[in-house]
Design a protein around this motif. Structure first.
Motif, short mmCIF file in Angstrom:
data_model
loop_
_atom_site.label_atom_id
_atom_site.label_comp_id
_atom_site.label_asym_id
_atom_site.label_seq_id
_atom_site.Cartn_x
_atom_site.Cartn_y
_atom_site.Cartn_z
N PHE A 69 72.27 -33.77 58.87
CA PHE A 69 72.75 -34.97 58.19
C PHE A 69 73.50 -35.82 59.20
N ASN A 70 72.90 -36.94 59.59
CA ASN A 70 73.49 -37.75 60.66
C ASN A 70 74.07 -39.03 60.10
N LYS A 71 75.36 -39.22 60.39
CA LYS A 71 76.01 -40.44 59.93
C LYS A 71 75.99 -41.47 61.06
N ILE A 72 75.37 -42.62 60.80
CA ILE A 72 75.30 -43.67 61.82
C ILE A 72 76.57 -44.49 61.79
N GLU A 73 77.02 -44.75 60.60
CA GLU A 73 78.25 -45.52 60.46
C GLU A 73 79.01 -44.93 59.27
N CYS A 74 80.28 -44.74 59.46
CA CYS A 74 81.00 -44.06 58.37
C CYS A 74 82.47 -44.46 58.39
N PHE A 75 83.02 -44.67 57.21
CA PHE A 75 84.45 -44.98 57.12
C PHE A 75 85.30 -43.76 57.51
N CYS A 76 84.62 -42.62 57.65
CA CYS A 76 85.38 -41.43 58.03
C CYS A 76 85.58 -41.34 59.54
N PHE A 77 84.91 -42.25 60.30
CA PHE A 77 85.07 -42.21 61.76
C PHE A 77 86.47 -42.64 62.17
N THR A 78 87.07 -43.49 61.37
CA THR A 78 88.39 -44.00 61.74
C THR A 78 89.33 -43.87 60.55
N GLN A 79 90.62 -44.02 60.85
CA GLN A 79 91.59 -44.04 59.77
C GLN A 79 91.54 -45.39 59.07
N THR A 93 93.42 -48.28 56.80
CA THR A 93 94.73 -48.74 56.35
C THR A 93 94.57 -49.52 55.05
N PHE A 94 95.37 -49.19 54.08
CA PHE A 94 95.34 -49.86 52.78
C PHE A 94 96.71 -50.42 52.48
N LYS A 95 96.75 -51.74 52.19
CA LYS A 95 98.01 -52.34 51.75
C LYS A 95 98.24 -51.92 50.30
N PRO A 96 99.46 -52.14 49.78
CA PRO A 96 99.72 -51.76 48.39
C PRO A 96 98.72 -52.42 47.45
N GLY A 97 98.07 -51.65 46.65
CA GLY A 97 97.14 -52.17 45.66
C GLY A 97 95.81 -52.62 46.22
N GLU A 98 95.59 -52.50 47.54
CA GLU A 98 94.36 -52.99 48.13
C GLU A 98 93.16 -52.11 47.78
N ALA A 99 92.03 -52.74 47.53
CA ALA A 99 90.81 -52.00 47.25
C ALA A 99 89.76 -52.36 48.29
N LYS A 100 88.91 -51.37 48.63
CA LYS A 100 87.86 -51.63 49.63
C LYS A 100 86.57 -50.97 49.20
N GLU A 101 85.47 -51.63 49.59
CA GLU A 101 84.20 -50.93 49.52
C GLU A 101 83.86 -50.53 50.94
N MET A 102 83.63 -49.26 51.13
CA MET A 102 83.46 -48.76 52.49
C MET A 102 82.03 -48.24 52.69
N PRO A 103 81.36 -48.74 53.72
CA PRO A 103 79.95 -48.38 53.89
C PRO A 103 79.76 -47.04 54.61
N LEU A 104 78.65 -46.45 54.30
CA LEU A 104 78.23 -45.23 54.99
C LEU A 104 76.74 -45.37 55.23
#
Lengths: 516, 206
Positions: free
Chosen positions: B137-147, B149-160
């Motif tokens: 299972f090879n991840k080309i791009e992943c939000f798990c590669f880096t830390q 940062t989330f501001k208070p209440g911030e929401a993100k869609e993170m690609p994999l």
């Protein structure tokens, strides 16, 4: 000067005498045996009928946990060390243990460790309830606060065992009478020498495991937490790296005791002495490379399952050598069945049943079916109760006349034997069937189709528990008086311990005997 | 007690010293089992650990050129998400399951929202089941590669973006990718070693 000793409580607190310390170990072990046994009675009372009736589930779980811990670390191991203290110096012609002061210390840690362990039951949130194997994350993330006390208790028990083991090795290697070569040592001494090396090798690993638990619980490490990059399965590997040799730590001295008793009552020399020694060493070696058979179901690669299956089944070879030798010793012997011999013969027969079920469990694909069922419970109680505990009782009857100078009551001894042997089979044999039918262990309730066998098992359990009170009575009666024992006690037994008077004087072999 | 002469005393001390050394060595060995276990799992690609040799092989462009989808079989990839219990988060995959051809590059998204009133730096730790499939299972791009940062209440869609290797054993038809999200600040105040472990795992996962 030879019998000079302090009197009263000071004698026991400050003693450096191997016989006193041996006695202390044996009484401590018997006390813990009754405490752990009482917990087993609670377990069997709850399981007597389906449904919840006697205790709540959390307390039930504490009972299974504490019963296991107390019987392993409080009863069987200290009893074996007690035998080593009493018998090893007398068997090798030494005046005492090599390190008498450390000997005192290693015993006196035990009551404190035992008290701390039992005290967790009375703490807020209850005692440890995660099983005696204390798998993470149950014992780390989800355990009650009292678990930290449990961890310290295990540390202390470990210190005690390690010091005891160092002492026994130093005694056996350095203090043998002139002429007593290694291959002339009685088999009990041999089994304890090997057991002590096992203790030295694995008790520190257990200490490491509980230390990792401690830091995971309190200092933010993640050895066993996947969220922090660790792995709960690692805990099982570390635990069983200790745990598998541990089961041989409990059974090898039992092999030694039985190997002393059977030749005496068969009136023949032990068959295959050298092969017994090599078989013991082989079992000890194999015990280090088979640990993962306790955890076949964690999802290992097939290659690992194959390896651990083959390595495990290989242990049957040296064990069979031993069973063969005991049987061959009895073959065409002039056998009599005094109480110690009855227990020893029952040991050979019933331990072998436990060995066979062990073979079944050692085969990975079969183990998937049996894992964590009552079949496992039946298996390890056959090797530990009718194995280790029967050997301990046999040893007590065998050497009690030497220790006290009085014969025990032979009629009562035989009654104790028959009551125990019948009830222990009523207790544990049905558990094989329960396990094969799928009853899981460590659960306070069960489906109703398991009711009959559980009822039988509980009746056997209560009878077995009560029979051990008879044992207490017999031992006390023997200490108080009875027919005077001769120095040899039995009909021409082998060994230096039978050359000293009965009861054995406070100091023996101050001048070393010559062994031809 | 005069139990022996000096030579006996000396040999007792020698044996005791030797055995104490063994005790210390075995205590350390208990701890050494942790890195040994990790190394073995990685070397054999078992227990969901990722294999280091995959590192760098799948940078996005190269992966796009090299891979040719194997249209003869399909693999179901399932996604799950969990939070470290101390983390006040919403964290879930936006699709729970996709069907892919081996060799095909796919993109899915995870949704995360910081429900606390403060800025949080979080790290996702991946794991693949069955463990034997991890190295395919090879991840080309992943939000798990880096830390993250989330501001208070911030929401993100993170690609994999990932590719399932065509060498995936035939008997495996379903893969599960599990992410655990946890707060690195919290870990940092507790232990640097923990953060290092996380970063190492994340790094190896690339």
């Amino acid at each position: 000067m030879s019998d000079h000793k302090p009197t009263g409580i000071k004698r026991w607190l400050f003693t450096t005498n191997h016989k006193d310390i041996g006695t202390l170990y044996l009484w401590f072990a018997f006390t813990m045996f009754l405490v752990g046994g009482a917990m087993a009675m609670i377990i069997r009372a709850e399981l007597m009928q389906p449904g919840m009736q006697v205790v709540d589930p959390l307390f039930f779980n504490s009972m299974t946990t504490m019963h296991g811990l107390i019987m392993v670390f409080g009863a069987v191991m200290p009893a074996m060390v007690g035998f080593a203290n009493w018998m090893v110096p007398m068997m090798i012609g030494a005046p005492d243990m090599a390190l008498p002061r450390m000997n005192n210390w290693s015993f006196w840690i035990l009551p404190f460790a035992g008290t701390m362990l039992v005290s967790t039951l009375f703490m807020e949130g209850g005692g440890p309830a995660f099983g005696w194997t204390f798998y993470a994350p149950l014992s780390t993330t989800f355990a009650p606060k009292s678990t930290d006390f449990f961890i310290f208790a295990v540390h202390m028990l470990g210190f005690s065992s390690i010091m005891g083991a160092i002492n026994i090795i130093a005694t056996i290697l350095n203090m043998r009478a002139p002429g007593m070569t290694l291959m002339k040592m009685p088999l009990f001494v041999w089994t304890w020498l090997i057991t002590a090396f096992l203790l030295i090798a694995v008790m520190p690993v257990l200490a490491g495991a509980v230390t990792m638990m401690l830091t995971d619980r309190n200092f933010g490490t993640s050895f066993f937490s996947a969220a922090g990059g660790g792995d709960p399965v690692l805990f099982q590997h570390v635990f069983w790296f200790f745990g598998h040799p541990e089961v041989y730590i409990m059974i090898l001295p039992a092999f030694g005791i039985v190997s002393q008793i059977i030749p005496t009552f068969a009136r023949k020399q032990l068959f295959g002495y050298a092969s017994m020694v090599y078989a013991t060493a082989a079992i000890a070696f194999l015990s280090f490379i088979v640990w993962a058979h306790h955890m076949f179901t964690v999802g290992m690669p097939v290659a690992a399952e194959l390896y651990f299956t083959y390595a495990t089944v290989m242990i049957a070879v040296p064990t069979a050598v031993k069973v063969f030798n005991w049987t061959a010793t009895m073959w065409k012997g002039a056998m009599t069945f005094e109480t110690p011999m009855l227990w020893a013969v029952a040991f050979v027969f019933l331990f072998t049943i436990g060995g066979f079920t062990g073979l079944m469990l050692g085969v990975a694909p079969a183990d998937f079916q049996y894992h964590d069922t009552y079949f496992v419970v039946a298996h390890f109680h056959y090797v530990l109760v009718t194995g280790a505990v029967f050997a301990i009782i046999a040893g007590v009857y065998y050497w009690l006349p030497k220790w006290t100078g009085n014969m025990y009551d032979e009629k009562l001894g035989k009654l104790h034997f028959w009551l125990s042997t019948i009830s222990v089979n009523v207790l544990f044999f049905p558990q094989h069937f329960l396990g094969l039918a799928g009853m899981p262990r460590r659960i306070p309730d069960y489906a109703i189709q398991f009711a009959e066998f559980n009822f039988m098992s509980s009746l056997g359990g209560f009878a077995f528990g009560l029979s051990q009170l008879l044992f207490l009575f017999i031992v006390i009666k023997c200490i108080k008086g009875g027919e005077k024992a001769t120095d040899k006690v039995w009909d021409n037994p082998e060994g230096l311990e039978w050359t000293v008077p009965s009861p054995a004087p406070y100091h023996t072999f101050e001048t070393a005997p010559q062994i031809k | 007690m005069s139990t022996g002469n000096n030579s006996q005393l000396e040999s007792n001390q020698r044996v005791t010293r030797f055995l104490l050394v063994v005790v210390v060595v075995m205590f350390c060995f208990g701890f050494a089992l942790a890195p040994m276990y990790e190394a073995l799992c990685k070397a054999f690609g078992i227990n969901g650990r990722f294999v280091e040799i995959e590192q760098g092989v799948y940078d996005a462009d190269k992966a796009m050129q090299q891979v040719k989808a194997d249209r003869d079989r399909q693999v179901t990839v399932q996604f799950t998400a969990s939070r470290n219990q101390n983390l006040q988060w919403e964290f879930r995959p936006m699709e729970t399951s996709v069907v892919v051809y081996p060799g095909e590059v796919r993109e899915v998204k995870y949704y995360a929202k910081n429900l606390t009133g403060k800025t949080v730096v979080a790290q996702a730790v991946p794991s693949v089941s069955p463990g034997q499939a991890a190295k395919y299972f090879n991840k080309i791009e992943c939000f798990c590669f880096t830390q993250q940062t989330f501001k208070p209440g911030e929401a993100k869609e993170m690609p994999l973006r990932f590719v399932v290797d065509g060498k995936l054993p035939k008997k495996i038809s379903t893969l599960t990718l599990a992410y655990t999200f946890f707060d690195t600040d919290q870990a940092g105040t507790k232990s640097k070693a923990q953060v290092d472990t996380v970063l190492r795992v994340a790094h190896n996962a690339k």
